[in-house]
Design a protein around this motif. Structure first.
Motif, short mmCIF file in Angstrom:
data_model
loop_
_atom_site.label_atom_id
_atom_site.label_comp_id
_atom_site.label_asym_id
_atom_site.label_seq_id
_atom_site.Cartn_x
_atom_site.Cartn_y
_atom_site.Cartn_z
N MET A 1 12.00 5.85 -48.11
CA MET A 1 12.37 5.18 -46.87
C MET A 1 11.53 3.91 -46.75
O MET A 1 10.33 3.93 -47.02
CB MET A 1 12.15 6.11 -45.69
N GLU A 2 12.17 2.84 -46.34
CA GLU A 2 11.49 1.55 -46.18
C GLU A 2 10.55 1.58 -44.96
O GLU A 2 10.77 2.34 -44.02
CB GLU A 2 12.53 0.44 -45.97
N VAL A 3 9.55 0.71 -44.99
CA VAL A 3 8.57 0.64 -43.89
C VAL A 3 9.27 0.34 -42.57
O VAL A 3 8.99 0.97 -41.54
CB VAL A 3 7.49 -0.41 -44.20
N TRP A 4 10.21 -0.61 -42.58
CA TRP A 4 10.89 -0.98 -41.34
C TRP A 4 11.68 0.19 -40.78
O TRP A 4 11.77 0.36 -39.56
CB TRP A 4 11.76 -2.22 -41.51
N GLN A 5 12.23 1.03 -41.66
CA GLN A 5 12.98 2.20 -41.20
C GLN A 5 12.05 3.20 -40.53
O GLN A 5 12.39 3.77 -39.49
CB GLN A 5 13.71 2.86 -42.38
N CYS A 33 8.33 -6.93 -39.85
CA CYS A 33 8.58 -6.48 -41.22
C CYS A 33 9.98 -6.92 -41.68
O CYS A 33 10.14 -7.45 -42.79
CB CYS A 33 8.45 -4.96 -41.28
N LEU A 37 11.11 -9.50 -44.80
CA LEU A 37 12.04 -9.09 -45.86
C LEU A 37 13.32 -9.92 -45.85
O LEU A 37 13.85 -10.27 -46.90
CB LEU A 37 12.37 -7.60 -45.72
N ASP A 44 21.08 -10.13 -47.07
CA ASP A 44 21.06 -8.68 -46.99
C ASP A 44 21.54 -8.23 -45.61
O ASP A 44 20.82 -8.34 -44.62
CB ASP A 44 19.65 -8.15 -47.27
N LEU A 47 19.46 -5.51 -43.67
CA LEU A 47 18.29 -6.05 -42.98
C LEU A 47 18.70 -6.77 -41.70
O LEU A 47 18.04 -6.63 -40.67
CB LEU A 47 17.51 -6.99 -43.90
#
Length: 142
Positions: A1-5, A33, A37, A44, A47
């Motif tokens: 899982m991504e940091v932003w998630q 964040c 990205l 994207d 994002l």
């Protein structure tokens, strides 16, 4: 899982537990964040949608705290950015298309908000004109 998630999930969890200051911090961190990205990969869509969502989460948070001016501000930021991106010809056609489609996503909460919290006549008129323009310019997919 991504940091932003993770940050968005923590923000949502904090919001649900009524830990609003903590939720606010998580949402701001997620936006920071995501912006970093997104600058690296502006096309994207995931994002972009997450970025819009984080701003809308902040708007709900501020509305919950009875701060409608702040809430409105956080609804306006992504809407204005999508309007700018959709008009910038130096962007790819794909990005302009996504930004144009995203205008509808950012406009609807602004219109709903303006019905709850009276906006000036000029602002309301401007939002309604924008809604008509956005609906008229939405590309038809075949």
């Amino acid at each position: 899982m991504e940091v932003w998630q993770i940050l968005l999930l923590k923000g949502n969890d904090s919001f649900n537990k009524q830990q609003l200051l903590l939720a606010e911090e998580y949402y701001h961190q997620a936006i920071e964040c995501l912006e970093q990205l997104w600058q690296e990969n502006i096309e994207d869509c995931e994002l972009l949608m997450a970025w819009i969502s984080a701003f809308h989460n902040l708007a709900v948070l501020y509305e919950e705290q009875d701060q409608p001016k702040m809430a409105f501000r956080y609804l306006q930021i992504p809407h204005q950015r999508m309007a700018e991106l959709s008009q910038q010809t130096q962007n790819s056609e794909d990005l302009q298309f996504v930004a144009l489609r995203s205008l509808k996503i950012t406009l609807m909460p602004l219109l709903a908000f303006s019905k709850k919290y009276p906006a000036c006549d000029g602002c309301l008129s401007s939002l309604n004109k924008m809604a008509m323009a956005v609906n008229a310019s939405q590309p038809v997919m075949h």
